[in-house]
Design an enzyme around this catalytic site. Structure first.
Site, PDB file in Angstrom:
ATOM      1  N   GLY A  46       0.955  -1.076   0.019  1.00 23.22           N
ATOM      2  CA  GLY A  46      -0.082  -0.217   0.086  1.00 23.22           C
ATOM      3  C   GLY A  46       0.778   1.297   0.143  1.00 23.22           C
ATOM      4  O   GLY A  46       1.769   0.986  -0.124  1.00 23.22           O
ATOM      5  N   GLN A  51       2.326   9.897   1.725  1.00 20.89           N
ATOM      6  CA  GLN A  51       3.963   9.175   2.222  1.00 20.89           C
ATOM      7  C   GLN A  51       4.789  10.008   1.110  1.00 20.89           C
ATOM      8  O   GLN A  51       6.106   9.700   0.668  1.00 20.89           O
ATOM      9  CB  GLN A  51       3.696   7.727   2.245  1.00 20.89           C
ATOM     10  CG  GLN A  51       3.323   7.238   3.609  1.00 20.89           C
ATOM     11  CD  GLN A  51       3.190   5.796   3.313  1.00 20.89           C
ATOM     12  OE1 GLN A  51       2.032   5.370   2.341  1.00 20.89           O
ATOM     13  NE2 GLN A  51       4.026   4.805   3.636  1.00 20.89           N
ATOM     14  N   CYS A  91       5.873  -0.529   7.908  1.00 19.85           N
ATOM     15  CA  CYS A  91       5.088   1.066   6.653  1.00 19.85           C
ATOM     16  C   CYS A  91       6.142   1.151   6.261  1.00 19.85           C
ATOM     17  O   CYS A  91       7.801   1.693   6.399  1.00 19.85           O
ATOM     18  CB  CYS A  91       4.826   1.685   7.946  1.00 19.85           C
ATOM     19  SG  CYS A  91       4.819   3.165   7.133  1.00 19.85           S
ATOM     20  N   LEU A  92       6.106   1.348   5.084  1.00 14.76           N
ATOM     21  CA  LEU A  92       6.935   2.122   4.142  1.00 14.76           C
ATOM     22  C   LEU A  92       8.235   3.615   4.049  1.00 14.76           C
ATOM     23  O   LEU A  92       9.222   3.692   3.924  1.00 14.76           O
ATOM     24  CB  LEU A  92       7.186   2.294   2.341  1.00 14.76           C
ATOM     25  CG  LEU A  92       6.182   0.691   2.025  1.00 14.76           C
ATOM     26  CD1 LEU A  92       6.086   1.354   0.550  1.00 14.76           C
ATOM     27  CD2 LEU A  92       7.527   0.155   1.798  1.00 14.76           C
ATOM     28  N   HIS A 133      -5.103   1.377   7.379  1.00 11.98           N
ATOM     29  CA  HIS A 133      -3.307   1.666   7.945  1.00 11.98           C
ATOM     30  C   HIS A 133      -2.927   3.411   6.704  1.00 11.98           C
ATOM     31  O   HIS A 133      -3.054   4.241   6.953  1.00 11.98           O
ATOM     32  CB  HIS A 133      -2.115   0.519   7.888  1.00 11.98           C
ATOM     33  CG  HIS A 133      -0.754   0.763   7.738  1.00 11.98           C
ATOM     34  ND1 HIS A 133       0.513   0.912   8.743  1.00 11.98           N
ATOM     35  CD2 HIS A 133      -0.431   1.659   6.630  1.00 11.98           C
ATOM     36  CE1 HIS A 133       0.805   1.278   8.385  1.00 11.98           C
ATOM     37  NE2 HIS A 133       1.257   1.968   6.921  1.00 11.98           N
ATOM     38  N   GLU A 134      -3.518   2.362   5.779  1.00 10.48           N
ATOM     39  CA  GLU A 134      -3.545   4.191   4.504  1.00 10.48           C
ATOM     40  C   GLU A 134      -4.393   5.918   4.605  1.00 10.48           C
ATOM     41  O   GLU A 134      -3.554   6.276   4.777  1.00 10.48           O
ATOM     42  CB  GLU A 134      -3.840   3.568   3.432  1.00 10.48           C
ATOM     43  CG  GLU A 134      -2.622   2.136   2.787  1.00 10.48           C
ATOM     44  CD  GLU A 134      -1.241   2.157   3.145  1.00 10.48           C
ATOM     45  OE1 GLU A 134      -0.840   3.326   3.174  1.00 10.48           O
ATOM     46  OE2 GLU A 134      -0.815   1.370   3.157  1.00 10.48           O
ATOM     47  N   HIS A 137      -2.586   7.029   7.166  1.00 10.27           N
ATOM     48  CA  HIS A 137      -1.855   8.048   6.870  1.00 10.27           C
ATOM     49  C   HIS A 137      -2.784   9.404   6.426  1.00 10.27           C
ATOM     50  O   HIS A 137      -1.852  11.082   6.353  1.00 10.27           O
ATOM     51  CB  HIS A 137      -1.055   7.660   5.739  1.00 10.27           C
ATOM     52  CG  HIS A 137       0.390   6.541   5.741  1.00 10.27           C
ATOM     53  ND1 HIS A 137       0.724   7.018   6.789  1.00 10.27           N
ATOM     54  CD2 HIS A 137       0.123   5.206   5.548  1.00 10.27           C
ATOM     55  CE1 HIS A 137       2.641   5.600   6.560  1.00 10.27           C
ATOM     56  NE2 HIS A 137       1.901   5.340   6.094  1.00 10.27           N
TER      57      HIS A 137
HETATM   58  O1  K1U Z   1       1.515   2.007   4.299  1.00  2.00           O
HETATM   59  C1  K1U Z   1       2.354   1.621   4.175  1.00  2.00           C
HETATM   60  O2  K1U Z   1       3.595   2.052   3.745  1.00  2.00           O
HETATM   61  C2  K1U Z   1       2.843   0.327   2.890  1.00  2.00           C
HETATM   62  C3  K1U Z   1       2.872  -0.845   3.794  1.00  2.00           C
HETATM   63  C4  K1U Z   1       0.664  -1.210   4.226  1.00  2.00           C
HETATM   64  C5  K1U Z   1       0.699  -2.507   5.494  1.00  2.00           C
HETATM   65  C6  K1U Z   1       1.967  -3.647   5.296  1.00  2.00           C
HETATM   66  C7  K1U Z   1       1.261  -4.215   6.256  1.00  2.00           C
HETATM   67  C8  K1U Z   1       0.808  -3.886   7.399  1.00  2.00           C
HETATM   68  C9  K1U Z   1      -0.381  -2.639   7.406  1.00  2.00           C
HETATM   69  C10 K1U Z   1       0.046  -1.902   6.319  1.00  2.00           C
HETATM   70  C11 K1U Z   1       3.473  -2.005   3.417  1.00  2.00           C
HETATM   71  O3  K1U Z   1       3.155  -1.965   2.796  1.00  2.00           O
HETATM   72  S1  K1U Z   1       5.143  -2.674   4.490  1.00  2.00           S
HETATM   73  C12 K1U Z   1       5.662  -3.555   3.605  1.00  2.00           C
HETATM   74  C13 K1U Z   1       5.066  -4.447   4.004  1.00  2.00           C
HETATM   75  O4  K1U Z   1       3.836  -5.002   4.670  1.00  2.00           O
HETATM   76  C14 K1U Z   1       5.512  -5.736   2.813  1.00  2.00           C
HETATM   77  C15 K1U Z   1       5.890  -5.393   1.638  1.00  2.00           C
HETATM   78  C16 K1U Z   1       5.989  -6.534   0.503  1.00  2.00           C
HETATM   79  C17 K1U Z   1       5.667  -7.777   0.440  1.00  2.00           C
HETATM   80  C18 K1U Z   1       4.567  -7.918   1.399  1.00  2.00           C
HETATM   81  C19 K1U Z   1       4.102  -7.100   2.394  1.00  2.00           C
HETATM   82 ZN    ZN Z   2       2.505   3.091   6.685  1.00  5.52          ZN
END
Ligand code: K1U
Ligand code: ZN
Length: 167
Positions: A46, A51, A91-92, A133-134, A137
């Site tokens: 996401g 972000q 979270c990225l 989560h998004e 943000h």
């Molecule tokens: O909002 C963001 O920063 C994105 C975030 C979303 C999220 C992930 C997990 C739980 C809640 C919200 C991410 O994508 S973090 C990276 C991640 O979870 C992932 C990366 C690669 C493959 C699978 C998952």
């Molecule tokens: Zn996030």
């Protein structure tokens, strides 16, 4: 298309409350495409406009295995929530940190698509967690704010140190 820079916690801009999108223009569609490319490249499931330092209410999500179910949500609203689930979130904008967060288990969501049309769907599992989560943000909230003050301080210190080392 272009890869966008993702703001890193504790950047204050992550606490900006995003404004609703009044009209879905070609500029909005271009930003959505760039956000999707940025999310896939990260990689993540996401990304919220907040972000990438664009303070408008748009998110992209793809929780599919094959990365072929891209959802774009403009002005998303959670209409109903029920149940509770604890999931380890990342979270990225908070690289390398994974912590459990409690969220609603099932949600009903309304949003606009890239044609400016309203759609609704129900979600559970990772999709429901990711939508919540998004949307946080877009409301200026980062998932670490669900953690204790002590954990937040430790995460802040760690990330500031990492950012100084990579400057
Ligand atoms: O909002 C963001 O920063 C994105 C975030 C979303 C999220 C992930 C997990 C739980 C809640 C919200 C991410 O994508 S973090 C990276 C991640 O979870 C992932 C990366 C690669 C493959 C699978 C998952
Ligand atoms: Zn996030």
């Amino acid at each position: 298309m272009a890869l966008l820079k993702i703001l890193q916690y504790p950047d204050k801009r992550l606490h900006t409350v995003a404004k609703p999108i009044e009209t879905v223009t070609d500029d909005i569609r271009r930003l959505a495409a760039d956000m999707a490319e940025t999310m896939y490249a990260a990689p993540g499931v996401g990304l919220a406009a907040t972000q990438v330092d664009r303070h408008i209410r748009m998110i992209v999500i793809d929780v599919s295995e094959d990365k072929n179910h891209l959802l774009t949500l403009i002005n998303p609203v959670i209409l109903a929530k029920d149940g509770e689930v604890v999931h380890e979130e990342g979270c990225l904008s908070v690289p390398g940190i994974y912590e459990p967060v409690t969220r609603a288990e099932h949600i009903k969501v309304r949003a606009l698509n890239l044609d400016g049309l309203t759609y609704q769907f129900e979600a559970e599992g990772l999709l429901a967690i990711c939508v919540q989560h998004e949307i946080d943000h877009l409301d200026g909230k980062v998932f670490v704010e669900y953690l204790s003050r002590l954990k937040q301080d430790r995460i802040r210190t760690k990330l500031v140190k990492q950012q100084r080392e990579t400057m």
